[in-house]
Design a protein around this motif. Structure first.
Motif, PDB file in Angstrom:
ATOM      1  N   VAL A 157       2.879  -9.080   6.571  1.00 23.49           N
ATOM      2  CA  VAL A 157       1.776  -9.874   6.023  1.00 23.49           C
ATOM      3  C   VAL A 157       2.136 -11.362   6.039  1.00 23.49           C
ATOM      4  N   GLY A 158       3.385 -11.685   5.721  1.00 23.43           N
ATOM      5  CA  GLY A 158       3.816 -13.081   5.789  1.00 23.43           C
ATOM      6  C   GLY A 158       3.692 -13.645   7.186  1.00 23.43           C
ATOM      7  N   TRP A 159       4.080 -12.863   8.193  1.00 22.71           N
ATOM      8  CA  TRP A 159       3.972 -13.309   9.584  1.00 22.71           C
ATOM      9  C   TRP A 159       2.514 -13.518   9.988  1.00 22.71           C
ATOM     10  N   LEU A 160       1.628 -12.606   9.564  1.00 24.82           N
ATOM     11  CA  LEU A 160       0.207 -12.735   9.880  1.00 24.82           C
ATOM     12  C   LEU A 160      -0.396 -13.964   9.205  1.00 24.82           C
ATOM     13  N   LEU A 161      -0.001 -14.233   7.959  1.00 25.94           N
ATOM     14  CA  LEU A 161      -0.521 -15.408   7.255  1.00 25.94           C
ATOM     15  C   LEU A 161      -0.067 -16.696   7.925  1.00 25.94           C
ATOM     16  N   LEU A 162       1.185 -16.721   8.379  1.00 32.59           N
ATOM     17  CA  LEU A 162       1.676 -17.907   9.080  1.00 32.59           C
ATOM     18  C   LEU A 162       0.968 -18.096  10.413  1.00 32.59           C
ATOM     19  N   ARG A 163       0.689 -16.995  11.091  1.00 32.05           N
ATOM     20  CA  ARG A 163       0.080 -17.067  12.419  1.00 32.05           C
ATOM     21  C   ARG A 163      -1.405 -17.397  12.359  1.00 32.05           C
ATOM     22  N   ASP A 164      -2.105 -16.822  11.356  1.00 29.72           N
ATOM     23  CA  ASP A 164      -3.575 -16.847  11.408  1.00 29.72           C
ATOM     24  C   ASP A 164      -4.215 -17.096  10.052  1.00 29.72           C
ATOM     25  N   LEU A 188      -5.831 -16.367   6.674  1.00 29.05           N
ATOM     26  CA  LEU A 188      -6.527 -15.154   6.238  1.00 29.05           C
ATOM     27  C   LEU A 188      -7.526 -14.652   7.287  1.00 29.05           C
ATOM     28  N   GLY A 189      -7.492 -15.275   8.469  1.00 28.59           N
ATOM     29  CA  GLY A 189      -8.447 -14.889   9.509  1.00 28.59           C
ATOM     30  C   GLY A 189      -8.327 -13.425   9.894  1.00 28.59           C
ATOM     31  N   TRP A 190      -7.103 -12.924  10.023  1.00 30.55           N
ATOM     32  CA  TRP A 190      -6.895 -11.514  10.408  1.00 30.55           C
ATOM     33  C   TRP A 190      -7.517 -10.571   9.387  1.00 30.55           C
ATOM     34  N   LEU A 191      -7.413 -10.915   8.085  1.00 31.06           N
ATOM     35  CA  LEU A 191      -7.954 -10.053   7.038  1.00 31.06           C
ATOM     36  C   LEU A 191      -9.472 -10.120   7.006  1.00 31.06           C
ATOM     37  N   ARG A 192     -10.041 -11.320   7.217  1.00 30.31           N
ATOM     38  CA  ARG A 192     -11.497 -11.455   7.236  1.00 30.31           C
ATOM     39  C   ARG A 192     -12.111 -10.649   8.383  1.00 30.31           C
ATOM     40  N   ARG A 193     -11.424 -10.649   9.526  1.00 32.45           N
ATOM     41  CA  ARG A 193     -11.952  -9.875  10.661  1.00 32.45           C
ATOM     42  C   ARG A 193     -11.933  -8.378  10.369  1.00 32.45           C
ATOM     43  N   LEU A 194     -10.913  -7.920   9.659  1.00 27.58           N
ATOM     44  CA  LEU A 194     -10.854  -6.499   9.307  1.00 27.58           C
ATOM     45  C   LEU A 194     -11.927  -6.145   8.276  1.00 27.58           C
ATOM     46  N   VAL A 195     -12.105  -7.004   7.275  1.00 29.74           N
ATOM     47  CA  VAL A 195     -13.110  -6.750   6.248  1.00 29.74           C
ATOM     48  C   VAL A 195     -14.511  -6.737   6.848  1.00 29.74           C
ATOM     49  N   ALA A 196     -14.704  -7.490   7.929  1.00 31.90           N
ATOM     50  CA  ALA A 196     -16.008  -7.517   8.607  1.00 31.90           C
ATOM     51  C   ALA A 196     -16.298  -6.220   9.358  1.00 31.90           C
ATOM     52  N   LEU A 243      -2.818  -4.474   7.189  1.00 35.63           N
ATOM     53  CA  LEU A 243      -3.669  -3.873   6.160  1.00 35.63           C
ATOM     54  C   LEU A 243      -3.072  -2.559   5.662  1.00 35.63           C
ATOM     55  N   GLU A 244      -2.501  -1.766   6.559  1.00 38.44           N
ATOM     56  CA  GLU A 244      -1.803  -0.554   6.120  1.00 38.44           C
ATOM     57  C   GLU A 244      -0.701  -0.911   5.126  1.00 38.44           C
ATOM     58  N   SER A 245       0.021  -1.991   5.414  1.00 41.16           N
ATOM     59  CA  SER A 245       1.097  -2.421   4.523  1.00 41.16           C
ATOM     60  C   SER A 245       0.559  -2.826   3.155  1.00 41.16           C
ATOM     61  N   LEU A 246      -0.604  -3.496   3.139  1.00 39.65           N
ATOM     62  CA  LEU A 246      -1.203  -3.879   1.864  1.00 39.65           C
ATOM     63  C   LEU A 246      -1.620  -2.647   1.059  1.00 39.65           C
ATOM     64  N   TYR A 247      -2.160  -1.651   1.735  1.00 41.70           N
ATOM     65  CA  TYR A 247      -2.541  -0.422   1.040  1.00 41.70           C
ATOM     66  C   TYR A 247      -1.319   0.246   0.386  1.00 41.70           C
ATOM     67  N   LEU A 248      -0.188   0.219   1.075  1.00 43.24           N
ATOM     68  CA  LEU A 248       0.999   0.931   0.603  1.00 43.24           C
ATOM     69  C   LEU A 248       1.856   0.096  -0.346  1.00 43.24           C
ATOM     70  N   PHE A 249       1.638  -1.217  -0.360  1.00 42.04           N
ATOM     71  CA  PHE A 249       2.557  -2.115  -1.066  1.00 42.04           C
ATOM     72  C   PHE A 249       2.638  -1.828  -2.560  1.00 42.04           C
ATOM     73  N   LEU A 250       1.497  -1.782  -3.249  1.00 44.21           N
ATOM     74  CA  LEU A 250       1.527  -1.610  -4.704  1.00 44.21           C
ATOM     75  C   LEU A 250       2.102  -0.246  -5.121  1.00 44.21           C
ATOM     76  N   PRO A 251       1.698   0.871  -4.483  1.00 41.92           N
ATOM     77  CA  PRO A 251       2.345   2.142  -4.848  1.00 41.92           C
ATOM     78  C   PRO A 251       3.865   2.135  -4.603  1.00 41.92           C
ATOM     79  N   ALA A 252       4.288   1.530  -3.478  1.00 38.19           N
ATOM     80  CA  ALA A 252       5.722   1.475  -3.186  1.00 38.19           C
ATOM     81  C   ALA A 252       6.452   0.590  -4.199  1.00 38.19           C
ATOM     82  N   LEU A 253       5.864  -0.555  -4.533  1.00 37.57           N
ATOM     83  CA  LEU A 253       6.484  -1.446  -5.515  1.00 37.57           C
ATOM     84  C   LEU A 253       6.558  -0.765  -6.877  1.00 37.57           C
ATOM     85  N   ALA A 254       5.509  -0.033  -7.243  1.00 36.34           N
ATOM     86  CA  ALA A 254       5.522   0.696  -8.516  1.00 36.34           C
ATOM     87  C   ALA A 254       6.640   1.724  -8.543  1.00 36.34           C
ATOM     88  N   TRP A 255       6.864   2.392  -7.408  1.00 38.11           N
ATOM     89  CA  TRP A 255       7.938   3.385  -7.344  1.00 38.11           C
ATOM     90  C   TRP A 255       9.308   2.710  -7.499  1.00 38.11           C
TER      91      TRP A 255
END
Length: 297
Positions: free
Chosen positions: A51-58, A60-68, A181-193
């Motif tokens: 996610v850090g690499w995507l934010l540096l590269r683009d 929030l554009g990558w996330l907006r395109r997925l949400v669309a 986006l897969e990483s974002l879905y998994l991040f909070l459950p993994a961090l909680a664990w």
């Protein structure tokens, strides 16, 4: 179309499969850490990296395109669950002494993909492809009979990764953005664990384990993310027929490590089952390569 192959794409793709082939040694170095904690750390650190690499590269554009693409959101949630299951099973199997069986899973994965294409996408197989699938099925049946039970680890790895590939095929998104986006879905459950484990339930990060173990857990994010990004880069630059042949680098290295490094048993009966699967793969890959050369440029 030119017959030349992008050398950089070829090198990056080959390097990706080599990393995936030798990664059992890396997870084995973390054998003292419970598999679920390794998995949780793997998700947390790889998510931060991707996610850090995507934010540096683009931004929030990558996330907006997925949400669309509303269809992409539930599909990537499902693919996130599938890849998490695959990663967790793989780490547990390696550290439980089943490296040879994990290699079997990735040997039969291409033929599982073929079956999913028939059952879900209603694709039609040619005669040689059916023969290839039949050889692999005979090999799995032989291993089941010899072992007294099906090779559940191999089937679980092949099935979960095959379904993951099917879901990602059905949703047209950028590979790295999809991974983000897969990483974002998994991040909070993994961090909680991770936090739960550190609250007196067997965790030892920055306290109980050694500095080397802590660094290996953090660097596991790099080991996870970099090959996936490299694969997404390389696969766009070389023919898929070449990728299809190169994918056997990883399970071949895993098998060699299982036998020669981890000293797992590989007797004649087991070799016969693997041999039937290898025959099926050879028929399948050879038929696909021959077909690709027969097509006009």
């Amino acid at each position: 179309m030119s017959g030349t192959i992008d050398r950089r794409g070829l090198a990056v793709t080959a390097g990706t499969f080599v990393i995936w082939g030798v990664v059992p040694v890396y997870w084995h170095l973390l054998k003292a850490v419970p598999a679920m904690q390794i998995m949780a750390h793997r998700v947390v650190w790889s998510a931060l990296l991707v996610v850090g690499w995507l934010l540096l590269r683009d931004g929030l554009g990558w996330l907006r395109r997925l949400v669309a693409q509303p269809r992409a959101l539930p599909a990537l949630a499902l693919s996130a669950v599938l890849i998490a299951f695959n990663w967790g099973l793989y780490i547990w199997a390696v550290n439980a002494g089943h490296v040879v069986e994990t290699s079997l899973g990735y040997f039969i994965n291409p033929l599982v993909n073929v079956l999913l294409g028939v059952l879900v996408l209603h694709e039609r197989l040619r005669r040689l492809q059916w023969i290839a699938v039949g050889c692999a099925a005979a090999g799995v049946a032989w291993l089941t009979w010899q072992g007294g039970s099906p090779p559940w680890i191999a089937l679980g790895l092949a099935g979960s990764f095959g379904l993951y590939g099917l879901v990602r095929k059905l949703v047209a998104v950028d590979p790295v953005a999809g991974l983000g986006l897969e990483s974002l879905y998994l991040f909070l459950p993994a961090l909680a664990w991770v936090l739960w484990a550190e609250a007196g339930h067997g965790g030892g990060f920055a306290a109980g384990w050694s500095l080397g173990t802590d660094l290996l857990l953090v660097f596991g994010g790099v080991v996870t993310a970099v090959p996936l990004i490299g694969f997404a880069y390389g696969v766009r630059r070389i023919p898929l027929s070449v990728v299809g042949l190169m994918q056997y680098i990883a399970p071949t290295l895993q098998l060699l490590l299982g036998v020669w490094f981890f000293h797992e048993p590989f007797d004649a009966a087991r070799a016969l089952g693997f041999g039937a699967i290898w025959l099926g793969l050879a028929i399948y890959a050879g038929e696909g390569l021959w077909r690709s050369r027969q097509r006009p440029a």
